[in-house]
Design an enzyme around this catalytic site. Structure first.
Site, short mmCIF file in Angstrom:
data_model
loop_
_atom_site.label_atom_id
_atom_site.label_comp_id
_atom_site.label_asym_id
_atom_site.label_seq_id
_atom_site.Cartn_x
_atom_site.Cartn_y
_atom_site.Cartn_z
N ASP A 8 0.88 -1.16 0.00
CA ASP A 8 0.00 0.00 0.00
C ASP A 8 0.92 1.22 0.00
O ASP A 8 2.08 1.13 0.41
CB ASP A 8 -0.89 -0.03 1.25
CG ASP A 8 -1.77 1.19 1.37
OD1 ASP A 8 -2.34 1.61 0.35
OD2 ASP A 8 -1.88 1.72 2.49
N ASP A 10 0.03 5.08 0.87
CA ASP A 10 -0.17 6.03 1.97
C ASP A 10 -0.25 5.31 3.31
O ASP A 10 -1.09 4.43 3.50
CB ASP A 10 -1.43 6.86 1.74
CG ASP A 10 -1.35 7.67 0.44
OD1 ASP A 10 -0.23 8.03 0.03
OD2 ASP A 10 -2.41 7.94 -0.14
#
Length: 172
Positions: A8, A10
């Site tokens: 991922d 952020d």
């Protein structure tokens, strides 16, 4: 078939913002990210970023700016003698109910198809339950990054664990 680490963006690679990362000055890469990616590359993992970027369809960010942000990430990694293999992002808002927005597995499945990735030998590392749900639905192993846990610390633990030496990879 290759094995991959899906990351991922952020909250894992860079600081997450409640108001979204909308420009290059708001994109703050966490310390140790390049080293973590380098360690994974040495274990022959492809590195693929899987990220929801609804700021695009919310009109807070355009694709050109997102490409600049991702270009700066690639430049940072290159300066630190490593790289990522691909970035897949979903521009949709939750209300659009697309198949590519996590927690749905669309981006992971697309990356696996494009890059010939064996999902059973691959891992998703994320900081939210959406990341873990997407990985689970895609048939991929997963690790949830704990609050305030650095990616580098998790990767060192991951590489030193017996997880990589077993034929049947066990979920952490």
């Amino acid at each position: 078939m290759s094995k991959a680490i899906f990351l991922d963006r952020d909250g894992v690679i860079n600081q997450e913002r409640n108001d979204y990362v909308k420009n290059l000055s708001e994109f703050k890469i966490f310390s140790g990210v390049a080293e973590a990616i380098s360690l994974l590359k040495k274990k022959n993992f492809l590195i693929v970023i899987i990220t929801n970027q609804s700021a695009i369809n919310r009109k807070l960010l355009n694709k050109k700016t997102l490409e600049k942000i991702h270009g700066s990430l690639r430049d940072y990694l290159k300066r630190n003698n490593t790289s990522i293999d691909a970035i897949y992002y979903c521009p949709h808002t939750p209300e659009e109910n697309c198949s590519c927005r996590k927690p749905k597995p669309g981006l992971i499945l697309k990356a696996a198809e494009d890059l010939k990735i064996d999902l059973k030998k691959s891992w998703m590392i994320g900081d939210s339950k959406k990341d873990i749900e997407a990985a689970h639905t895609a048939g991929c192993n997963h690790i949830l990054l704990k609050n305030n846990q650095k990616l580098l610390d998790l990767i060192k633990e991951f590489i030193n664990s017996s997880t990589l030496t077993h034929t049947g990879i066990v979920e952490k």
